[in-house]
Write an enzyme that holds these catalytic residues in place. Structure first.
Site, short mmCIF file in Angstrom:
data_model
loop_
_atom_site.label_atom_id
_atom_site.label_comp_id
_atom_site.label_asym_id
_atom_site.label_seq_id
_atom_site.Cartn_x
_atom_site.Cartn_y
_atom_site.Cartn_z
CE1 TYR A 118 17.69 47.85 2.20
CE2 TYR A 118 16.77 46.03 0.92
CZ TYR A 118 17.83 46.60 1.61
OH TYR A 118 19.01 45.92 1.74
CD GLU B 143 21.72 19.95 1.75
OE1 GLU B 143 22.20 20.70 2.62
OE2 GLU B 143 21.94 18.73 1.70
CG ASP C 201 25.45 17.72 2.04
OD1 ASP C 201 25.79 17.28 0.93
OD2 ASP C 201 25.70 18.89 2.41
#
Length: 396
Positions: free
Chosen positions: A138, A224, A277
């Site tokens: 920024y 996760e 997963d």
């Protein structure tokens, strides 16, 4: 399976305790660690001197009427990676490089941006102040274009100077969360307790500055996804399985979450498990915690925890638990490419059980999210699946 509010009986942790004993035995048998190629913590004066040497080279080259260039290790090629099962993926000492030329239309902008960020790092180190990668972006967002440009250049500079990002006085913005049996004091003296409640504690941005870390946890569970992590909090999992620690990096982990997991392992040597997963993306995330990533291989010894074990969701669990087919998702072409890529990686050869699970997924052409367990019951994950895995050693 019901538990007392203060956690299960001591006998519940027998298999976990044996697993920890085997980890400690493996550590004690290990020979003293050889010198590691890659980054090392550097003093401010060393970092300043390194940057001054780089600028001196640029000035000297210009004085010869030649175009200066930066030579940077190639962090995106498997040819530059070696595998050590005690550390993970490491960059080889004599790796191929790429040249960022100041007289090439393709690289002149990157050359200029490297110089700009080097000057900003120099000022930060000189003034003993810190900034986040976001802060740097920024300062001139139009010039940089996007955050990933800044992130990539900072990693290139870290690799070029052979020092960790912390030594450059650049911090990452943490996105990870931590909950459970852990207390620590932050660098500014703030005392933090991660005791499980309705909400978790944000992973601190200065992991090296943490001190007085205290835990009696039997294990560390890396989750996760944030949604699964929050569901376990809602189900009071930490208290039911007390004492334990839960961490999530909310997907691909940021640097601070990885540094925290590494610090907890180095300090306490408690078993570390992953809950991801049953898909290639989840396996990839687990591999990052355990063996590291190609792009950060130059700092592997600060980030990887090879003792990590895969607790779930295993592809073999899908058939074993008779998860309904309508809860499964077909592998996409991208999934299949990712799975093929992981199966070719050097660490898979020393993980035959992992290979078997991935081959099972490839054969079925199906994947499953952890949420598929809710098809069995709404609290199956916290009430049955995880407790049984932990009690009976259902990890690989």
């Amino acid at each position: 399976m019901a538990f007392a509010p203060m956690g299960p009986e001591a006998s519940f942790f027998e298999v976990l305790d044996r697993h920890r004993a085997s980890l400690l035995a493996a550590l004690s048998k290990g020979s003293p660690e050889p010198p590691v190629q890659g980054t090392r913590t550097a003093s401010s004066s060393e970092v300043l001197a390194s940057i001054e040497n780089i600028i001196q080279d640029v000035v000297t080259t210009l004085a010869r009427n030649e175009a200066p260039a930066f030579i940077i290790d190639n962090r995106s090629s498997w040819e530059n990676i070696k595998f050590d099962d005690t550390v993970g993926l490491q960059m080889v000492s004599h790796c191929t490089t790429r040249k960022i030329k100041s007289d090439s239309p393709k690289s002149v902008k990157k050359f200029a941006l490297i110089l700009k960020i080097l000057s900003m790092i120099y000022k930060l180190v000189q003034s003993n102040t810190y900034a986040t990668k976001r802060d740097i972006y920024y300062t001139d967002s139009q010039l940089f274009g996007n955050q990933s440009v800044v992130d990539n250049i900072i990693d290139d500079i870290s690799c070029m100077l052979k020092v960790p990002r912390r030594s450059l006085h650049i911090l990452s913005t943490s996105k990870g969360l931590i909950a459970g049996s852990l207390r620590f004091t932050e660098e500014d003296g703030t005392r933090v307790s991660c005791a499980c409640g309705a909400s978790a504690i944000a992973v601190p941005s200065n992991i090296q500055g943490l001190r007085n870390l205290i835990t009696d946890a039997k294990f560390l569970l890396i989750v996760e996804k944030d949604a699964t992590f929050q569901r376990l909090l809602d189900d009071n999992f930490c208290n039911k399985m007390s004492p334990c620690i839960m961490v999530t990096g909310k997907g691909i982990p940021d640097l601070n979450t990885r540094l925290l997991v590494k610090k907890l392992w180095d300090l306490f040597h408690i078993p570390v498990f992953t809950l991801v997963d049953a898909d290639p993306h989840g396996i990839e995330i687990m591999c990052i915690y355990k063996y590291g990533s190609m792009s950060m291989s130059f700092e592997a010894h600060n980030l990887t925890v090879p003792a990590v074990r895969w607790l779930g969701l295993l592809p073999s669990d899908i058939n074993r638990l008779n998860i309904p087919k309508d809860s499964l998702i077909p592998l996409t072409k991208r999934d299949q490419m990712k799975l093929d890529s992981i199966l070719k990686r050097p660490y898979v050869t020393c993980q035959p059980f992992w290979r078997k699970e991935m081959e099972m997924m490839a054969d079925s052409r199906m994947k499953a999210e952890i949420q598929a367990l809710t098809s069995l019951s709404s609290d199956y994950l916290s009430r049955v699946y995880l407790p049984n895995k932990l009690k009976f050693g259902g990890w690989i």
